[in-house]
Design an enzyme around this catalytic site. Structure first.
Site, PDB file in Angstrom:
ATOM      1  N   ARG A 128       0.819  -1.211   0.000  1.00  0.00           N
ATOM      2  CA  ARG A 128       0.000   0.000   0.000  1.00  0.00           C
ATOM      3  C   ARG A 128       0.856   1.266   0.000  1.00  0.00           C
ATOM      4  NH1 ARG A 128      -4.679   0.376   4.323  1.00  0.00           N
ATOM      5  NH2 ARG A 128      -2.998   0.166   5.836  1.00  0.00           N
ATOM      6  N   ARG A 162       3.102   3.956   4.638  1.00  0.00           N
ATOM      7  CA  ARG A 162       2.800   4.073   6.067  1.00  0.00           C
ATOM      8  C   ARG A 162       3.820   3.337   6.917  1.00  0.00           C
ATOM      9  NH1 ARG A 162      -3.499   2.911   7.222  1.00  0.00           N
ATOM     10  NH2 ARG A 162      -2.532   1.973   9.039  1.00  0.00           N
TER      11      ARG A 162
END
Ligand code: AMP
Length: 214
Positions: A128, A162
């Site tokens: 991601r 992240r």
């Protein structure tokens, strides 16, 4: 009656992506506890520092701190009808606190489970990437950007990875989900407020299933 739509599913199931689509296309405000905590991380307060550490490890922020934040956000004047919660509740105590909040606000709870097999979650999470400006979510395997690591919607903006999407934190987050959050699915089912959609496949196909329920 106005509703609190609870998107429930493992980390990486696509709750954030779908909640954002509901907000964009149907104008239903989206409240993501993960996003709120990520914004908080940049503040220089003792609480912000604590949240930063907890998030990096993949563990959960305390129920009471989380509740206070959800309560504050959902009591603002721009949230006067139905809203979507993405990433809340995540424990049995949070579910109880949400029941109380729903009573106070005079809203029904509708839980929608986004179901994705465990082995796919790992790949989704570690792949991601997110745009730090507009929040658009990409994946290096399944939804790459047109130009390498640059947001399609914000020219010249490099995507971020992240800090809790590393393998070790992902493992902890998936375990925490299994032990603390997955039992809530049964809880909402028992109380007749659960619907389920298939979270594998294309984002648009998942959204079509979701749209028919809200
Ligand atoms: P998310 O973006 O939903 O995956 O959340 C990222 C991180 O924020 C989690 O791993 C937790 O550390 C924290 N967090 C988000 N929502 C909650 C919640 N409802 N309760 C406790 N911690 C949360």
């Amino acid at each position: 009656m106005d509703k609190i739509i609870v998107l429930i599913g493992a980390p990486g199931a696509g709750k954030g992506t779908q909640a954002r689509l509901l907000q964009e296309r149907k104008g239903i405000p989206q409240i993501s506890t993960g996003d709120i905590f990520r914004e908080m991380k940049t503040l220089d307060t003792p609480l912000a520092k604590e949240v930063q550490q907890i998030m990096a490890s993949g563990k959960l922020v305390s129920d009471n701190v989380t509740y206070r934040i959800v309560r504050d956000r959902t009591s603002r004047s721009d949230i006067n009808g139905t809203y979507v919660l993405d990433g809340y509740p995540r424990t049995a105590i949070q579910a109880e606190q949400l029941e109380e909040l729903a009573r106070e606000q005079g809203k029904d709870i509708q839980a929608i489970e986004i179901d994705v097999p465990r082995d796919e979650l790992f790949r989704r999470l570690t792949g991601r990437r997110t745009c730090p400006v507009c929040g658009e979510i990409y994946n290096i395997y399944s939804k790459p950007t047109k130009s390498d690591n640059v947001c399609d919607l914000q020219p010249d903006t490099q995507l971020s990875h992240r800090s809790d999407d590393n393998e070790e934190s992902v493992r902890t987050r998936l375990e925490t989900y299994e032990t603390s959050t997955a039992p809530l699915i049964e809880y909402f089912d028992r109380t007749g407020r659960l619907e389920k959609i298939d979270g594998t496949g294309e984002v648009e196909d998942i959204y079509k299933q979701l749209e028919t329920l809200v």
